[in-house]
Design a protein around this motif. Structure first.
Motif, PDB file in Angstrom:
ATOM      1  N   SER A   1      33.564  38.330  45.555  1.00 23.25           N
ATOM      2  CA  SER A   1      34.560  39.289  46.003  1.00 23.25           C
ATOM      3  C   SER A   1      33.858  40.194  47.003  1.00 23.25           C
ATOM      4  O   SER A   1      33.009  41.007  46.628  1.00 23.25           O
TER       5      SER A   1
ATOM      6  N   ASP B   1      28.565  34.567  39.994  1.00 20.40           N
ATOM      7  CA  ASP B   1      29.637  35.467  40.396  1.00 20.40           C
ATOM      8  C   ASP B   1      28.882  36.596  41.097  1.00 20.40           C
ATOM      9  O   ASP B   1      28.268  37.453  40.452  1.00 20.40           O
TER      10      ASP B   1
ATOM     11  N   GLU C   1      37.951  32.039  42.412  1.00 21.58           N
ATOM     12  CA  GLU C   1      37.936  31.598  41.009  1.00 21.58           C
ATOM     13  C   GLU C   1      39.083  30.620  40.754  1.00 21.58           C
ATOM     14  O   GLU C   1      38.910  29.596  40.088  1.00 21.58           O
TER      15      GLU C   1
ATOM     16  N   ARG D   1      39.161  36.585  43.065  1.00 23.29           N
ATOM     17  CA  ARG D   1      39.918  35.767  42.118  1.00 23.29           C
ATOM     18  C   ARG D   1      40.541  34.551  42.784  1.00 23.29           C
ATOM     19  O   ARG D   1      40.866  33.579  42.101  1.00 23.29           O
TER      20      ARG D   1
HETATM   21  N1  F0G Z   1      34.045  39.095  39.384  1.00 24.99           N
HETATM   22  C1  F0G Z   1      33.634  40.344  39.084  1.00 24.99           C
HETATM   23  C2  F0G Z   1      32.309  40.543  38.427  1.00 24.99           C
HETATM   24  C3  F0G Z   1      34.434  41.434  39.422  1.00 24.99           C
HETATM   25  O1  F0G Z   1      34.006  42.656  39.157  1.00 24.99           O
HETATM   26  C4  F0G Z   1      35.682  41.208  40.058  1.00 24.99           C
HETATM   27  C5  F0G Z   1      36.566  42.309  40.393  1.00 24.99           C
HETATM   28  C6  F0G Z   1      36.065  39.899  40.360  1.00 24.99           C
HETATM   29  C7  F0G Z   1      35.211  38.866  40.000  1.00 24.99           C
HETATM   30  C8  F0G Z   1      37.356  39.577  41.039  1.00 24.99           C
HETATM   31  O2  F0G Z   1      37.341  39.967  42.360  1.00 24.99           O
HETATM   32  O3  F0G Z   1      39.129  41.721  42.551  1.00 24.99           O
HETATM   33  O4  F0G Z   1      38.259  40.516  44.547  1.00 24.99           O
HETATM   34  O5  F0G Z   1      39.685  39.343  42.933  1.00 24.99           O
HETATM   35  N2  F0G Z   1      36.428  43.444  39.909  1.00 24.99           N
HETATM   36  C9  F0G Z   1      37.223  44.606  40.196  1.00 24.99           C
HETATM   37  C10 F0G Z   1      36.751  45.739  39.349  1.00 24.99           C
HETATM   38  C11 F0G Z   1      38.688  44.391  40.116  1.00 24.99           C
HETATM   39  O6  F0G Z   1      37.418  46.788  39.352  1.00 24.99           O
HETATM   40  O7  F0G Z   1      35.717  45.629  38.703  1.00 24.99           O
HETATM   41  P1  F0G Z   1      38.684  40.414  43.136  1.00 24.99           P
END
Ligand code: F0G
Length: 456
Positions: A254, A214, A103, A100
């Motif tokens: 991530s 992503d 992002e 994030r």
């Molecule tokens: N994009 C996707 C597709 C994700 O699944 C996540 C995080 C993020 C961005 C953000 O990344 O947590 O490192 O800031 N997914 C976690 C989940 C939180 O439980 O699916 P991050």
């Protein structure tokens, strides 16, 4: 065919604390019926997320010791940069503390009022960062991806015709980029095909719009391409991943997912001018460009993890263990999103609890029941996570009410997974006794993390 065994030995273990059903009822009540508010020590099998929960390898731990903590120009940064560049082919590699943060930097620079950003499906933090900048996040998932019980190989594909129509209608300066999430987490962990990525590249190129990935779960997506897409069976996963990245102008990542680390991420891009702005913002919000928001040791662990995650023994075990759980649940009549995705099983809470309407949060009810039944922690992905209030305060629900059982990487063995299946099947047997919830307290954004519930 022999059993597909875990392709590792276990060198270091963490104890699981066992609790009784009565204890868990009390714990859940104290946590206001929100699994996010339960202490992790009170959880037996934690399937809340596959993010940051991986077991690192001995080589990654060795990298942790070997990390160079120099403020500027750390050797570990250059190892990390090389690993990411060899994988993605992208020019500018900017480390951040997690997905994030990438992002936030990206959408602070390209977002803003009046901008619209299409995707197959934006993940919730991506959507939140886009909306926080004042821009609008637009999901253009293909039709089959919206039907939880319809089987298809690439349910994560973006609808290319809808994307083209969207870009024909929008003024070019209003669409700073198009984003594709691999695998599509919010849509069930479903993969995106190479043909679709290539198609998205063609459509966006025609309109002069950059394409971003992503890339959180790029390796799982690449492995699905190898298994399912004609022409890829004999290509290595790393070659497939490189081809995926070859179609894009940048990515957010991530590293807490497919880089097998507990913290980390990066923003990678080809646009030199945008990279200069991103690094300037990075210095204000994360840190100097050769460490971002990370320690040198974290960069070592990411570089090593990126090598390990594309190994086929690992991916065979990874994808098979999720599929194995899906088969057990399906054979007992438990409704799940089909076919299972790469990192998680998604229970279909609408089918699981037909007597609980969306405004009574059926997914929350299932997640709470799994905790009480067996100490298994899962997460609701439905009206709690994505619900919005319309005029007059009525709840506008998303199309699906899901409960995600995310499988941490290299953490649980087959007997843990057998236990999870037993717990879910037992809860499903008692489903007619379950009731819904109402929200008694909530935050204005990303409310699922902190909301408090009361049973109806
Ligand atoms: N994009 C996707 C597709 C994700 O699944 C996540 C995080 C993020 C961005 C953000 O990344 O947590 O490192 O800031 N997914 C976690 C989940 C939180 O439980 O699916 P991050």
């Amino acid at each position: 065919m022999k059993t597909i065994i875990e392709p590792f030995k276990i060198k270091s273990v963490e104890p699981i604390r066992f609790t009784t059903i009565a204890e868990r009822r009390e714990i859940l009540q104290k946590a206001h019926h929100n699994p996010f508010l339960i202490h992790a020590e009170d959880v037996m099998i934690d399937l809340l997320t596959d993010s940051g929960t991986s077991a690192m390898s001995a080589r990654q731990w060795a990298g942790i010791m070997d990390g160079d903590e120099s403020y500027a120009g750390s050797r570990s940064y250059y190892r990390f940069e090389k690993a990411v560049r060899e994988l993605t082919g992208l020019t500018h590699i900017i480390p951040v503390h997690q997905g994030r943060a990438a992002e936030k930097i990206l959408f602070t620079l390209v977002g803003g009022k009046g901008k619209r950003i299409p995707s197959n499906t934006h993940f919730d933090t991506t959507r939140a960062n886009i909306e926080y900048s004042g821009a609008e996040a637009v999901d253009l998932l293909n039709e089959v991806g919206k039907h939880p019980h319809q089987r298809a190989d690439f349910k994560g594909d973006i609808d290319l015709a809808a994307l083209d129509a969207f870009l024909v209608k929008e003024r070019r300066e209003h669409v700073p980029l198009c984003m594709i999430t691999v695998t599509n987490n919010s849509g069930g962990g479903q993969p995106v095909s190479m043909a679709n990525l290539r198609g998205a590249r063609d459509v966006t190129k025609k309109h002069g719009i950059p394409l971003f990935l992503d890339a959180c779960r790029f390796a799982e997506n690449a492995y699905f391409i190898k298994l399912r897409e004609p022409g890829y069976a004999n290509r290595s996963v790393v070659e497939i991943a490189r081809e995926m990245f070859s179609y894009v102008d940048g990515c957010t990542m991530s590293a807490k997912k497919d880089a097998l680390v507990n913290m980390g991420g990066f923003l990678a891009l080809n646009d030199g001018a945008l990279a200069v702005q991103a690094r300037n913002l990075l210095i204000v919000t994360e840190g100097f460009p050769t460490y971002g928001g990370l320690a040198g040791r974290d960069l070592e662990a990411i570089a090593q993890g990126l090598e390990e995650v594309v190994q086929e023994d690992y991916l065979r075990y990874r994808i098979r263990s999720v599929e194995y759980l899906a088969e057990k649940l399906l054979s007992a009549g438990v409704p799940i999103v089909e076919p299972p995705g790469g990192h998680a099983i998604y229970l279909d809470a609408k089918d699981f609890l037909p007597h609980v309407p969306p405004h009574e949060y059926p997914g929350q009810a299932v997640a709470c029941a799994l905790y009480v039944e067996g100490g298994v922690r899962s997460v609701e992905i439905g009206s709690v996570m994505f619900g919005k209030y319309g005029a007059g305060g009525s709840l506008i629900s998303p199309p699906m009410e899901l409960v995600r059982l995310a499988i941490p990487r290299r953490v649980y063995t087959q007997s843990h997974i057998d236990y999870v299946a037993e717990v879910v099947i037992e809860a499903h047997r008692h489903r007619m006794e379950m009731r819904g919830f109402r929200i008694v307290e909530e935050a204005p954004m990303l409310r699922h993390f902190t909301a408090k519930f009361a049973p109806l």
